[in-house]
Enzyme design. Sequence first.
Site: not given
Length: 313
Positions: A22, A24, A184, A233, A249-251, A253
């Site tokens: 999600y 991107d 993940y 969001q 996770r990721g960017e 969040s």
Amino acid sequence: MPDRHPEQRLRWDLFCRVIDNYGDAGVCWRLAADLAARGHAVRLVIDDAAPLAWMAPAGAPGVRVQAWDEPLHGPGDVVIEAFGCDPPPAFVQAMAAGAAPPVWINLEYLSAEDWVERSHGLPSPQANGLSKWFLFPGFTPRTGGLLREPGLLARRAAFDGRAWLAARGWDAAPGERVALLFSYANPALPALLAALAEAPTLLLVPPGPAQAAVAGAAPPPGLRVRPLPHVSQPDFDHLLWSADLLFVRGEDSLVRAVWAGTPFVWQVYPQHDGVHHDKVEALLGRMALPPPVQALWRAWNGRPGAAWPGLPG
Ligand code: TRH
């Protein structure tokens, strides 16, 4: 870059290709909505707008979403391509053909690594005579920084998380801590669930691999698991603000967990060559976390040799 008055209303074109997950769409929507809220006009050109249906169901005034293959009239003042996604060639030609070409920015992935400071702001000359400028988000003043909407921390401070959860039917029982699990696929998940169950815990689990994994087995006694639907969001922020402990996770969040001001553990986007472990170390290096918390981060990210340490008391 042109010297413009900061309050001038600019026309921004933001290009986004959804690769996976999600982030991107999430990063691009957040940037588009924030720019528009600051008075700018934004065209968000995206090849898969499906996630926006739940991330931003009401859209945002000042943001126009366009499909990637929809015809685009000429560029505005600033063109941002997210994560090197290469805007359509015809549009790039139009950028070079205008009398006053737009500023062209390549928005890169977030990392806490040292090289980001050296790469942020560098130009990349293109065959058509224009330059792309690299914008690296980051955690130091010599990077592009992190997105944060005006007034966010004040809204966070005035927020009543327990009441918000209760209004949605996701109430915590008296004495229960609330944890959020957005991750993940993770081999350490059973160990985490067991550790969380050591104290009464409500575990909120947004859609994704973790939700699929927890759905398959009864949680250990002491742990209540609540699978969640996708939320917008702004409500994702509310979720983060409502919890006592976050697994993100990721960017995007990760950044939102930082602004939440809540203890969190980050799972980096895994890469086959293992370089993601460097990203975890770089971020750990910027935060003065106690060794047991660092050990938890390493184990949650599957760092080779990192034994599961349990949850710090
Ligand atoms: O989904 P992600 O894992 O995205 C990833 C990362 O960005 C990674 O760095 C990138 O390389 C890869 O995508 C392609 O995690 P992230 O970045 O936290 O993005 C999640 C977004 O989804 C974020 O903007 C919050 C939003 N979200 C909601 O708005 N509502 C929801 O219910 C959920 C679960 C997420």
